[in-house]
Design a protein around this motif. Structure first.
Motif, short mmCIF file in Angstrom:
data_model
loop_
_atom_site.label_atom_id
_atom_site.label_comp_id
_atom_site.label_asym_id
_atom_site.label_seq_id
_atom_site.Cartn_x
_atom_site.Cartn_y
_atom_site.Cartn_z
N LYS A 1 -18.19 11.76 52.43
CA LYS A 1 -17.92 13.25 52.60
C LYS A 1 -18.12 13.60 54.01
O LYS A 1 -17.47 14.52 54.28
CB LYS A 1 -18.94 13.82 51.60
N CYS A 2 -19.07 13.29 54.77
CA CYS A 2 -19.63 13.83 56.10
C CYS A 2 -18.40 13.51 57.04
O CYS A 2 -17.79 14.36 57.71
CB CYS A 2 -20.83 13.03 56.57
N ALA A 3 -18.02 12.22 56.94
CA ALA A 3 -16.73 11.82 58.13
C ALA A 3 -15.40 12.29 57.63
O ALA A 3 -14.83 12.95 58.50
CB ALA A 3 -16.70 10.05 57.80
N GLY B 1 -24.50 9.49 63.20
CA GLY B 1 -25.15 10.36 62.17
C GLY B 1 -24.93 9.85 60.74
O GLY B 1 -25.38 10.75 59.90
N SER B 2 -24.74 8.71 60.41
CA SER B 2 -24.44 8.12 59.14
C SER B 2 -25.67 7.76 58.62
O SER B 2 -26.42 7.50 59.21
CB SER B 2 -23.31 7.01 58.96
N CYS B 3 -25.78 7.80 57.18
CA CYS B 3 -26.96 7.15 56.58
C CYS B 3 -26.72 5.87 56.09
O CYS B 3 -25.44 5.61 55.74
CB CYS B 3 -27.67 8.10 55.73
N SER B 4 -27.65 5.32 55.37
CA SER B 4 -27.41 4.11 55.23
C SER B 4 -26.58 3.79 53.82
O SER B 4 -25.75 2.86 53.63
CB SER B 4 -28.73 3.35 54.57
N GLY B 5 -26.23 4.85 52.93
CA GLY B 5 -25.46 4.67 51.73
C GLY B 5 -24.21 4.49 52.13
O GLY B 5 -23.54 3.61 51.70
N CYS B 6 -23.43 5.31 53.12
CA CYS B 6 -22.15 5.11 53.64
C CYS B 6 -22.02 3.73 54.45
O CYS B 6 -20.98 3.24 54.29
CB CYS B 6 -21.57 6.35 54.42
N SER B 7 -23.07 3.58 55.59
CA SER B 7 -22.91 2.52 56.34
C SER B 7 -22.87 1.11 55.36
O SER B 7 -22.08 0.17 55.62
CB SER B 7 -24.00 2.40 57.08
N GLY C 1 -32.66 11.28 56.59
CA GLY C 1 -32.67 11.32 57.83
C GLY C 1 -31.78 11.69 58.61
O GLY C 1 -31.72 12.11 59.77
N VAL C 2 -30.59 11.95 58.08
CA VAL C 2 -29.31 12.34 58.76
C VAL C 2 -29.42 13.75 59.36
O VAL C 2 -29.16 14.19 60.42
CB VAL C 2 -28.27 12.53 57.64
N ARG C 3 -30.37 14.58 58.78
CA ARG C 3 -30.47 16.04 59.48
C ARG C 3 -31.63 16.19 60.04
O ARG C 3 -32.06 17.14 60.93
CB ARG C 3 -30.43 17.12 58.28
N GLY D 1 -16.98 10.93 49.04
CA GLY D 1 -18.08 10.55 48.07
C GLY D 1 -19.19 10.53 48.82
O GLY D 1 -19.30 10.50 50.31
N CYS D 2 -20.34 10.60 48.30
CA CYS D 2 -21.75 10.83 49.12
C CYS D 2 -22.85 10.04 48.30
O CYS D 2 -23.59 10.21 47.54
CB CYS D 2 -22.22 12.30 49.08
N PRO D 3 -22.73 8.58 48.73
CA PRO D 3 -21.88 7.90 49.43
C PRO D 3 -20.66 7.48 48.44
O PRO D 3 -20.86 7.37 47.12
CB PRO D 3 -22.54 6.60 49.83
S1 SF4 Z 1 -21.38 11.21 52.99
FE1 SF4 Z 1 -23.44 11.30 51.97
S2 SF4 Z 1 -24.04 9.06 52.26
FE2 SF4 Z 1 -22.27 9.21 53.60
S3 SF4 Z 1 -23.35 10.07 55.68
FE3 SF4 Z 1 -22.85 11.70 54.51
S4 SF4 Z 1 -24.98 12.33 53.48
FE4 SF4 Z 1 -24.82 10.03 54.03
#
Ligand code: SF4
Length: 396
Positions: A362-364, A312-318, A181-183, A377-379
């Protein structure tokens, strides 16, 4: 139209309750043909005892193994892949369930051991997924049985038989589920629900048996298990995976049509989600129904000294961040200095802050902030975030 009958039983004796639930449906002989290979996938996503409602009660799985044997299955495999960062083989060994399943006559398979033993399928009806990788054993077995726990989930509302099939996907595919969903510019907060429904079009359980012996509700900071246990002594089962999950959600006090992956699957014609149209055998769902507290994502952000900023985070990181906070006692967290976590590529600092913000994932970490603690890491795996945080908060 497939048979949408759902059976519900309550009882103190777990094996007996599983047997009764199955016998109301005519036994697993209606699902398994003699000589077939049956793969049972329970929920051992995390190394936590079933008494907490986090994982499947092993006696429930033993009951299903017994019923599969009785139905004439040639090979019975209990297979699982845990959430990213854990190893299902270790979890099942540590919890002592591996030996129980082997003794009951099943082979225990740690799917995490070989992340490349997969098959790829096209998802022609998929709204988001165009292809999916599935562990070969799960994709090629004759009969796939999902044995989840009756519990809430921070992003999908409930986690039942359909969501439990994420335990048959390699880590790389699980990560895609959590970030698709992020993109996308979409009004849906997370697309995990859509991915689950898309998966169901090509990979779904032939039979679902929900372990509602001890369910789990809410999100308890500092509990170390995510939620609180709910003693229900209930088993719910059937062949229509949408109907079984719908009844499970209803029993947890939800309207199944408000649970996105259930509604999407129903709309795609995969099964029945209107509880009033589902033939119920055994207990009436209203006699078992109990409102489960939701696992609200924001709940752990309610410390006055802790700010969780997600953009814009996805559930992996959250989820990694919430698990991390959950590993610390609330009293301990309240002693920390003011702490800011940024998650996702669109997260922004509210202005000048004291100290260094933590960038999770990784995104943040790509945000242009020089004075920050980057946890990439992702996540990032939980243990890594926990260790970094422990190090940074030493002395508090
Ligand atoms: S680092 Fe990976 S898991 Fe975390 S918000 Fe970015 S795409 Fe999603």
């Amino acid at each position: 139209m497939k048979n949408s009958e759902v059976s519900i039983q309550r009882g103190e004796n777990i094996i007996e309750t599983v047997k009764k639930t199955l016998s109301l449906l005519g036994g697993l002989g209606n699902v398994i043909k003699k000589g077939e290979t049956v793969l049972i996938t329970p929920n051992y996503a995390v190394p936590i005892m079933s008494e907490t409602g986090a994982t499947t009660n092993p006696e429930v799985v033993v009951g299903v193994i017994g019923a599969a044997k009785e139905a004439g299955a040639r090979n019975i495999i209990v297979a699982e892949s845990s959430i990213v960062g854990f190893d299902a083989g270790r979890i099942m060994a540590e919890l002592g369930v591996k030996q129980m399943f082997e003794k009951a006559g099943a082979k225990v398979l740690n799917l995490d051991e070989n992340q490349h033993d997969v098959v790829q399928k096209k998802v022609t009806q998929g709204k988001l997924l165009k292809k999916i990788e599935i562990f070969k054993h799960a994709a090629e077995c004759d009969v796939l049985i999902s044995v989840p726990v009756l519990k809430t989930h921070i992003y999908t509302g409930v986690s039942l038989g359909m969501k439990n099939l994420k335990g048959t996907l390699p880590d790389a595919q699980k990560k895609i589920f959590h970030r698709v969903g992020v993109r996308k510019k979409t009004e849906e907060k997370f697309e995990l629900d859509r991915c689950i429904a898309d998966m169901m079009t090509v990979h779904h359980p032939d039979f679902t048996l929900i372990d509602g012996i001890v369910g789990q509700e809410g999100f308890v900071p500092g509990s170390g298990v995510c939620g609180a246990p709910v003693k229900m002594n209930t088993i719910i089962a059937g062949s229509d995976f949408v109907a079984v999950d719908s009844v499970g959600a209803y029993i947890m006090g939800r309207d199944p049509l408000h649970v996105n992956h259930i509604r999407y699957s129903h709309e795609m014609g995969l099964g029945e989600a209107h509880v009033e149209n589902i033939p119920i055998l055994g207990e009436h769902p209203d006699t078992v129904r109990r409102e489960f507290r939701p696992a609200i994502p924001g709940e752990v952000g309610n410390y006055e000294n802790v700010a969780v900023i997600e953009g814009g985070s996805c559930s992996g990181c959250s989820f990694a961040l919430r698990w991390t906070l959950n590993a610390f006692k609330p009293l301990q967290i309240r002693k920390w200095d003011k702490t800011v976590f940024l998650v996702g590529s669109n997260s922004q600092l509210p202005g000048e802050i004291d100290g260094k913000p933590f960038l999770i994932g990784k995104c943040a970490c790509k945000l242009p902030l020089k004075n920050a603690i980057k946890i990439t890491g992702c996540p990032p795996p939980f243990w890594y975030v926990i260790n970094r945080l422990k190090k940074a908060k030493r002395g508090y």
